[in-house]
Design a protein around this motif. Structure first.
Motif, PDB file in Angstrom:
ATOM      1  N   GLY A 284       0.677  -1.269   0.098  1.00  0.00           N
ATOM      2  CA  GLY A 284      -0.027  -0.049   0.075  1.00  0.00           C
ATOM      3  C   GLY A 284       0.999   1.314  -0.024  1.00  0.00           C
ATOM      4  N   ARG A 285       1.875   1.200   0.902  1.00  0.00           N
ATOM      5  CA  ARG A 285       2.798   2.395   0.816  1.00  0.00           C
ATOM      6  C   ARG A 285       3.410   2.755  -0.573  1.00  0.00           C
ATOM      7  N   ARG A 286       3.943   1.382  -1.139  1.00  0.00           N
ATOM      8  CA  ARG A 286       4.567   1.486  -2.538  1.00  0.00           C
ATOM      9  C   ARG A 286       3.499   1.984  -3.470  1.00  0.00           C
ATOM     10  N   ALA A 287       2.325   1.497  -3.371  1.00  0.00           N
ATOM     11  CA  ALA A 287       1.045   2.010  -4.358  1.00  0.00           C
ATOM     12  C   ALA A 287       0.951   3.582  -4.088  1.00  0.00           C
ATOM     13  N   PHE A 288       1.037   3.920  -2.928  1.00  0.00           N
ATOM     14  CA  PHE A 288       0.801   5.362  -2.602  1.00  0.00           C
ATOM     15  C   PHE A 288       2.077   6.276  -3.180  1.00  0.00           C
ATOM     16  N   GLU A 289       2.896   5.721  -2.843  1.00  0.00           N
ATOM     17  CA  GLU A 289       4.149   6.475  -3.193  1.00  0.00           C
ATOM     18  C   GLU A 289       4.180   6.500  -5.061  1.00  0.00           C
ATOM     19  N   ASP A 290       3.861   5.481  -5.519  1.00  0.00           N
ATOM     20  CA  ASP A 290       3.924   5.483  -6.986  1.00  0.00           C
ATOM     21  C   ASP A 290       2.741   6.482  -7.664  1.00  0.00           C
ATOM     22  N   TYR A 291       1.665   6.356  -7.038  1.00  0.00           N
ATOM     23  CA  TYR A 291       0.320   7.044  -7.340  1.00  0.00           C
ATOM     24  C   TYR A 291       1.003   8.786  -7.227  1.00  0.00           C
ATOM     25  N   VAL A 292       1.723   9.134  -6.186  1.00  0.00           N
ATOM     26  CA  VAL A 292       2.109  10.458  -5.776  1.00  0.00           C
ATOM     27  C   VAL A 292       3.054  10.769  -7.137  1.00  0.00           C
ATOM     28  N   GLU A 293       4.066   9.828  -7.499  1.00  0.00           N
ATOM     29  CA  GLU A 293       5.000  10.168  -8.592  1.00  0.00           C
ATOM     30  C   GLU A 293       4.225  10.207  -9.847  1.00  0.00           C
ATOM     31  N   THR A 294       3.177   9.336 -10.271  1.00  0.00           N
ATOM     32  CA  THR A 294       2.499   9.276 -11.283  1.00  0.00           C
ATOM     33  C   THR A 294       1.673  10.780 -11.277  1.00  0.00           C
ATOM     34  N   LEU A 295       1.197  11.062 -10.269  1.00  0.00           N
ATOM     35  CA  LEU A 295       0.313  12.575 -10.321  1.00  0.00           C
ATOM     36  C   LEU A 295       1.432  13.414 -10.719  1.00  0.00           C
ATOM     37  N   ARG A 296       2.686  13.731  -9.949  1.00  0.00           N
ATOM     38  CA  ARG A 296       3.509  14.617 -10.276  1.00  0.00           C
ATOM     39  C   ARG A 296       3.883  14.636 -11.808  1.00  0.00           C
ATOM     40  N   SER A 297       3.953  13.535 -12.443  1.00  0.00           N
ATOM     41  CA  SER A 297       4.295  13.479 -13.847  1.00  0.00           C
ATOM     42  C   SER A 297       3.341  14.116 -14.700  1.00  0.00           C
ATOM     43  N   VAL A 298       1.971  13.588 -14.328  1.00  0.00           N
ATOM     44  CA  VAL A 298       0.827  14.228 -15.030  1.00  0.00           C
ATOM     45  C   VAL A 298       0.795  15.853 -14.898  1.00  0.00           C
ATOM     46  N   LEU A 299       1.080  16.158 -13.797  1.00  0.00           N
ATOM     47  CA  LEU A 299       1.207  17.767 -13.676  1.00  0.00           C
ATOM     48  C   LEU A 299       2.287  18.526 -14.156  1.00  0.00           C
ATOM     49  N   GLY A 300       3.361  17.581 -14.589  1.00  0.00           N
ATOM     50  CA  GLY A 300       4.582  18.026 -15.236  1.00  0.00           C
ATOM     51  C   GLY A 300       5.439  18.621 -14.463  1.00  0.00           C
ATOM     52  N   GLU A 301       5.591  18.139 -13.079  1.00  0.00           N
ATOM     53  CA  GLU A 301       6.502  18.628 -12.127  1.00  0.00           C
ATOM     54  C   GLU A 301       7.442  17.340 -12.133  1.00  0.00           C
ATOM     55  N   SER A 302       8.775  17.922 -11.662  1.00  0.00           N
ATOM     56  CA  SER A 302       9.833  16.914 -11.822  1.00  0.00           C
ATOM     57  C   SER A 302       9.814  16.434 -10.287  1.00  0.00           C
ATOM     58  N   ALA A 303      10.059  15.038 -10.212  1.00  0.00           N
ATOM     59  CA  ALA A 303      10.017  14.524  -8.899  1.00  0.00           C
ATOM     60  C   ALA A 303      11.313  14.873  -7.946  1.00  0.00           C
TER      61      ALA A 303
END
Length: 98
Positions: A79-98
């Protein structure tokens, strides 16, 4: 581009996973405390927790404190990994570098 995880993407489940992600690994929170923090009804919280538990994202531990039943909730490693991946994907969708 990765897709946003549909299990987490529902607003209520995103709030739940975000709240649980603030806990240290191995730490848990009681159901009433999480309910209070998120200002959700018990039924609504239970429904969304069931989905997260079925996905393997949340661990639900039902126990007793004396004679009183207590439910503890925590993010699983998955679940923690899925949440971190979600946040990472959201950042890329928003065009922000992680």
């Amino acid at each position: 581009m990765s897709e946003l995880d549909p299990v987490i993407h529902a607003a209520a489940r995103l709030r739940i996973t975000a709240a649980l992600a603030t806990l240290d690994a191995g730490e848990s929170i009681t159901f009433p405390r999480l309910q209070e923090l998120l200002d959700m009804t018990a039924g609504n919280l239970s429904t969304h927790l069931r989905k997260l538990e079925e996905a393997g994202y949340v661990a639900v531990d039902k126990t007793h404190r004396g004679r009183t039943p207590v439910t503890y909730l925590a993010l699983t490693k998955q679940g923690r990994r899925a949440f971190e991946d979600y946040v990472e994907t959201l950042r890329s969708v928003l065009g922000e570098s992680a």
